[in-house]
Write a protein that holds these residues in place. Structure first.
Motif, PDB file in Angstrom:
ATOM      1  N   SER A 148       0.848  -1.196   0.000  1.00  0.00           N
ATOM      2  CA  SER A 148       0.000   0.000   0.000  1.00  0.00           C
ATOM      3  C   SER A 148       0.881   1.243   0.000  1.00  0.00           C
ATOM      4  N   VAL A 150      -0.380   4.028   1.330  1.00  0.00           N
ATOM      5  CA  VAL A 150      -0.984   4.815   2.415  1.00  0.00           C
ATOM      6  C   VAL A 150      -0.843   4.026   3.714  1.00  0.00           C
ATOM      7  N   CYS A 241     -14.648   0.978  10.974  1.00  0.00           N
ATOM      8  CA  CYS A 241     -14.013   1.718   9.877  1.00  0.00           C
ATOM      9  C   CYS A 241     -13.931   3.212  10.184  1.00  0.00           C
ATOM     10  N   ALA A 245     -10.623   5.541  10.242  1.00  0.00           N
ATOM     11  CA  ALA A 245     -10.495   6.800   9.496  1.00  0.00           C
ATOM     12  C   ALA A 245     -10.097   7.941  10.418  1.00  0.00           C
ATOM     13  N   ALA A 248      -6.536   8.224  10.828  1.00  0.00           N
ATOM     14  CA  ALA A 248      -5.834   8.477   9.555  1.00  0.00           C
ATOM     15  C   ALA A 248      -5.403   7.194   8.862  1.00  0.00           C
ATOM     16  N   LEU A 249      -6.141   6.107   9.069  1.00  0.00           N
ATOM     17  CA  LEU A 249      -5.840   4.835   8.419  1.00  0.00           C
ATOM     18  C   LEU A 249      -6.720   4.680   7.187  1.00  0.00           C
ATOM     19  N   LYS A 250      -6.099   4.527   6.034  1.00  0.00           N
ATOM     20  CA  LYS A 250      -6.838   4.347   4.782  1.00  0.00           C
ATOM     21  C   LYS A 250      -7.076   2.874   4.463  1.00  0.00           C
ATOM     22  N   VAL A 251      -6.234   2.000   5.013  1.00  0.00           N
ATOM     23  CA  VAL A 251      -6.347   0.560   4.790  1.00  0.00           C
ATOM     24  C   VAL A 251      -6.387  -0.122   6.148  1.00  0.00           C
TER      25      VAL A 251
END
Length: 372
Positions: A148, A150, A241, A245, A248-251
């Motif tokens: 990833s 991100v 989820c 977010a 700051a976690l996109k995955v």
């Protein structure tokens, strides 16, 4: 073209326009991790990753699918390939569509769990060799999902599957990852002590998000707005989820599939038992269950379901009864049971059959759809 699908690994849902052949190829990954919906009408073809998107496009008048509503009320999710709208269908996992210039649509299955397992020879090694093989496959799957550009996080609930996932991700990671735990003030609902025990032995930051009943109540409007099709479990996934977010976690990697493959659910014990005693005692068992349902118990629903059930003719019948949140045997549920039973006939043991049922019914129609 279609031959490329055999070389793809992981999650995908895409459409590819072949300018020379003037055909559109639409395909979805083998397990149904990514959703794909379509409408094929008179001179019209449309597709999207959400039912809501197709509703907003106003491609045709839409009506409510009563069978889909019934499946939601019975199982807590709309059972594919139906959607909440009659005119919109779900492209099933492992399937592809071809649309030519005349807007003629053909669909076929390019992968199935039954065929894939039939092509695999039974494992003939020792227990230690089997454990080593599974470890290698798990490491390969986890390392592939860590690729990833991100920040990547791992949802660590404290259970066996998420703890194993965190350990494997830590071993495979080439850059820092974040371990995320959602906790609750009520100790009876929180697995935070177990999550902290795992996180303590790993060289990665562990973020804990504590949510109160008020916090969950305030999140409800946003959770319902984000929901594509009705589901009883989607709010849980949204909360996790949303917490990711906010960090700051996109995955965010989760352990979906672990319980399905390795027998983590009580269904692996309860369903064969339910079929055995339902077949042996039939009406007597239903009568006893009816009496127990009237007693002041903490959860009378399981007894009520058994009392209302008719004859259990297959493992799929017993599985659907166990998975239901209320039971009403009708033409729709009978069709689902027949389709599921047909998909597991080739497996050798009840464990394998139930693993296939969990993957093709519960994970597909609820967990994976909610996670997307």
């Amino acid at each position: 073209g279609e031959a490329a699908l055999a070389k793809l690994e992981g999650m995908f849902a895409f459409a590819f326009w072949d300018g020379r052949e003037r055909t559109l190829l639409v395909a979805r990954d083998a397990m149904g991790i990514k959703p794909l919906y379509y409408h094929a009408g008179a001179g019209t073809f449309a597709f999207a990753s959400e039912v809501k998107a197709m509703e907003r496009a106003q491609i045709c008048p839409l009506t409510l699918d009563e069978d889909a509503v019934d499946s939601f009320l019975s199982y807590g999710a709309v059972i594919g390939p139906n959607t909440i709208r009659k005119e919109i269908r779900e492209l099933e996992p492992g399937h592809l569509l071809r649309v030519n210039a005349r807007r003629e649509v053909t669909e076929r299955e390019y992968w199935s769990l039954t065929d894939a397992t039939a092509e695999t020879s039974p494992f003939a090694g020792t227990f230690e060799e089997a454990a080593s093989f599974i470890r290698e496959r798990l490491e390969h799957a986890v390392s592939s999902h860590l690729v990833s550009d991100v920040p990547v996080g791992v949802f660590l609930s404290g259970g066996v599957d998420s703890s194993l996932l965190a350990l494997l991700a830590s071993r495979c990671a080439t850059s820092p990852i974040t371990l995320l735990t959602v906790a609750f003030p009520e100790q009876e609902f929180s697995e935070l002590p177990y999550a902290r025990q795992i996180a303590k032995g790993l060289p990665h930051p562990h973020k804990v998000v504590t949510l109160s009943a008020t916090d969950l109540h305030d999140l409800l409007p946003d959770a319902l707005a984000a929901m594509d099709q009705p589901t009883v479990d989607g709010i849980n996934t949204y909360v996790i989820c949303r917490a990711g977010a906010d960090c700051a976690l996109k995955v965010l990697l989760t352990g979906i599939g672990g319980d399905e493959l390795f027998g983590g659910y009580t269904t692996f014990v309860k369903v064969p038992r339910l079929l055995k005693y339902g077949t042996k005692y039939g009406a007597g068992l239903r009568s006893v269950a009816g009496l127990l349902a009237k007693l002041p118990t903490k959860n009378p629903v399981p007894f009520k379901k058994v009392a209302d059930a008719g004859e259990l003719g297959s493992l799929a019948d017993a599985y659907l009864l166990q998975r239901s949140i209320r039971w009403r045997r009708d033409k729709s549920s009978s069709g689902i049971a027949e389709r599921l039973q047909g998909s597991i006939e080739s497996f050798e043991s009840d464990f394998q059959r139930l693993a296939a049922l969990e993957l093709q019914f519960y994970a597909r129609n609820q967990l994976l759809r909610d996670a997307d």
